[in-house]
Every structure is written in structure tokens, then in C-alpha cells.
Design a protein around this motif. Structure first.
Motif, PDB file in Angstrom:
ATOM      1  N   VAL A 206      -6.651   1.529   0.629  1.00 25.60           N
ATOM      2  CA  VAL A 206      -6.343   2.788   1.304  1.00 25.60           C
ATOM      3  C   VAL A 206      -7.103   3.893   0.592  1.00 25.60           C
TER       4      VAL A 206
ATOM      5  N   MET B 249       0.628   4.563   1.531  1.00 24.56           N
ATOM      6  CA  MET B 249      -0.146   5.260   2.549  1.00 24.56           C
ATOM      7  C   MET B 249       0.309   6.707   2.668  1.00 24.56           C
TER       8      MET B 249
ATOM      9  N   HIS C  68      -7.578   1.008   5.401  1.00 22.81           N
ATOM     10  CA  HIS C  68      -7.309   2.282   6.071  1.00 22.81           C
ATOM     11  C   HIS C  68      -7.816   3.517   5.342  1.00 22.81           C
TER      12      HIS C  68
ATOM     13  N   SER D 162       0.805  -1.216   0.000  1.00 28.85           N
ATOM     14  CA  SER D 162       0.000   0.000   0.000  1.00 28.85           C
ATOM     15  C   SER D 162       0.833   1.258   0.000  1.00 28.85           C
TER      16      SER D 162
END
Lengths: 137, 137
Positions: free
Chosen positions: A115, A60, A77, A58
Motif C-alpha cells: 500500500v 489502508m 493499492h 495492510s
DNA sequence: AATTATAATGCAAATAATTGCAATTGCAAA
DNA sequence: TTTGCAATTGCAATTATTTGCATTATAATT
């Protein structure tokens, strides 16, 4: 995928870690057990493990992509562009929606860590993310 | 965000393009009009435009991140790990789900181009993505 | 029009990630 | 076991992206 020590140690490192790790962090960890390890080997192993669904990859918004072992209870998330806050999103909501997407498009979703970027409550109240520029309709 | 020629030309380039462009492609395009342009300026401008919601940023598994102007009808993509096929995902399904996420988490989603990886029908039938390794339960 | 504060840029250096190729290793078949 | 093939690795080079800092340009103010 072969049972190489690199694959094994990377997976173990990510499973033991409570947080997301970037490639360099994984490299440093595994290097303690395999001193001659090369960074590119780590990148390639991470790619392999990701493709096999054993880890998630990911972005982020931390500069480098981060990895995590995919365990029993999956989660996703929400990342705030304003303050960087990371909010956990349960898998229930995600899984249900993925099923819809899969049904509607004859496509098997393999993404295992979603995400979404945006703004948290606090930043929204501070007016973050409301930038208006005049020079474009 | 100031009305600089770089911002303007990048936006124009992305709006005129029918496909996603990576940073280097944008750089080459804009450089024809601003010969002294520096790559890092492009990266910074792209970041700015993305934060302002004017363009989308996505990793579509092409090695480099790709950018696209955010226009009237938004859309998202499903990318096949097996053959690289790119399937368009309408915004309807996505928008509705984002609304759910927003309502459930007091979070304003700003992600404007979602990319989900997985396997298309054809690749699924060929058995892509079914790799089973023996060395891990 | 001159002044000022700050955003944007260029440049060079640092960091992140990928790739080609030859050497090595794991796994399975003989 | 030994052999052979394909996956994996190291290494070096390439590509992609970010960052610090001094300079320049934009937009608001005087």
C-alpha cells in the motif's frame, strides 16, 4: 499450522469477501459459526495465516488494519491522503521490482500486499499535499 | 500547521534520535520538557507531522508503530520475519520505482519510508518461511 | 493592543491490538 | 486406540491508538 475450525472459517470468510475486512469484521462473521469465539483468538489466527502467506495484512488508513485472502491474481493499492480514493496497482510492476530488491539484497520478500500513500490526480490539482510551513527550513 | 512547542520538540527529538522511536518513547522524551503533556497530543502531533511529510510512520513489526524524522538521505527497510533483522534499503532503487508508479497511475507517492517484510539469507537457509500446510491445496 | 477564527491541547472514554497463563485440542507416535 | 507434546484457545489484563468535547493558544485582522 493446525486445521482448526477458526483457521478454516477465517480463511473461508476472507475468500468469500470481495473487500478487505478488519479484525472486528472477521470476528463478527466467524462468530456466527463459532459463538464462543474470542477476539484475541481471531487476532492470533490472523497473524498466523498472514505469516503462512495465506492472507495479506495492510494498513489502508482506515483506522484498523485490514485483511484479505491471497488468491490467484495479486494486486496492490495506492491510497489518496486527500480523498481516500483507493487505486489498484497491478502485480506486474510490483513483482518485477521486488525481484530487483531480492536480487540486490539476498532477501526474499514476503510482503504480498503493498500500500502506497499519496495524492491522486484530482487532489493534486486541488493543491492537497502541498502544505508548506514557515517555521522550518 | 502552527508553531507549537509540541511540534517543535517532537521534531527535534526525532531528529536527534539515531533510531526509530515509537509514540510512547517520543512522549517520554518530550514530556521532560513539557511535563503536562498528554499522550493523545503526541499522537495527534505525530499524525500532523507525518501528513506534512516531516516524519515517516512505519510498522516494523515491533508491536507499536515507529516514527523517524525525514532528513536528507532517505532510506527504507527490509525486515526479516524469521530473526527480526533490519536491512537498510537505499532510496535510489525505491525512488526510481516510485517514479514508475507515479507515471503509470497519475498518482503522487507520498510514502517516505517503505518497509518490506520477508526472510533474510540466513533464515531462508534455515528454512524459515517455507511452512507448508496440508489442509489447503 | 484588542478581536476573531481556527488550530491545538487536555481529559476521559472508546476502540484496537497484544500478552501471560492455564485449559483445551489436534496431530503424530507408540 | 491411547498417550504425549506442542499448537491453539479463552479469559483477563495490559498496552496502543483514536475520538468527542470543552478549553486554551496561535496567528491573522481590526
Amino acid at each position: 499450522m493446525r486445521t482448526t475450525s477458526v483457521n478454516h472459517f477465517i480463511l473461508e470468510t476472507l475468500q468469500d469477501s470481495q473487500t478487505h475486512l478488519n479484525a472486528h469484521q472477521v470476528y463478527e462473521q466467524v462468530r456466527q459459526r463459532l459463538p464462543s469465539l474470542n477476539p484475541s483468538t481471531v487476532y492470533r489466527a490472523l497473524e498466523r495465516l498472514a505469516l503462512a502467506g495465506k492472507i495479506s495484512v495492510s494498513d489502508m488508513g482506515c483506522g484498523a488494519v485490514v485483511y484479505e485472502a491471497v488468491g490467484g491474481c495479486r494486486h496492490h493499492h495506492l491510497v489518496c491522503h486527500g480523498c481516500g480514493a483507493v487505486i489498484t496497482l497491478g502485480d506486474d510492476l510490483v513483482r518485477g521490482w521486488f525481484a530487483q530488491v531480492e536480487a540486490g539484497h539476498h532477501f526474499q520478500v514476503a510482503t504480498n500486499h503493498l500500500v502506497l500513500f499519496g495524492y491522486c490526480e484530482a487532489c493534486r490539482q486541488k493543491g492537497e499535499g502541498q502544505e508548506q510551513s514557515l517555521w522550518e527550513a
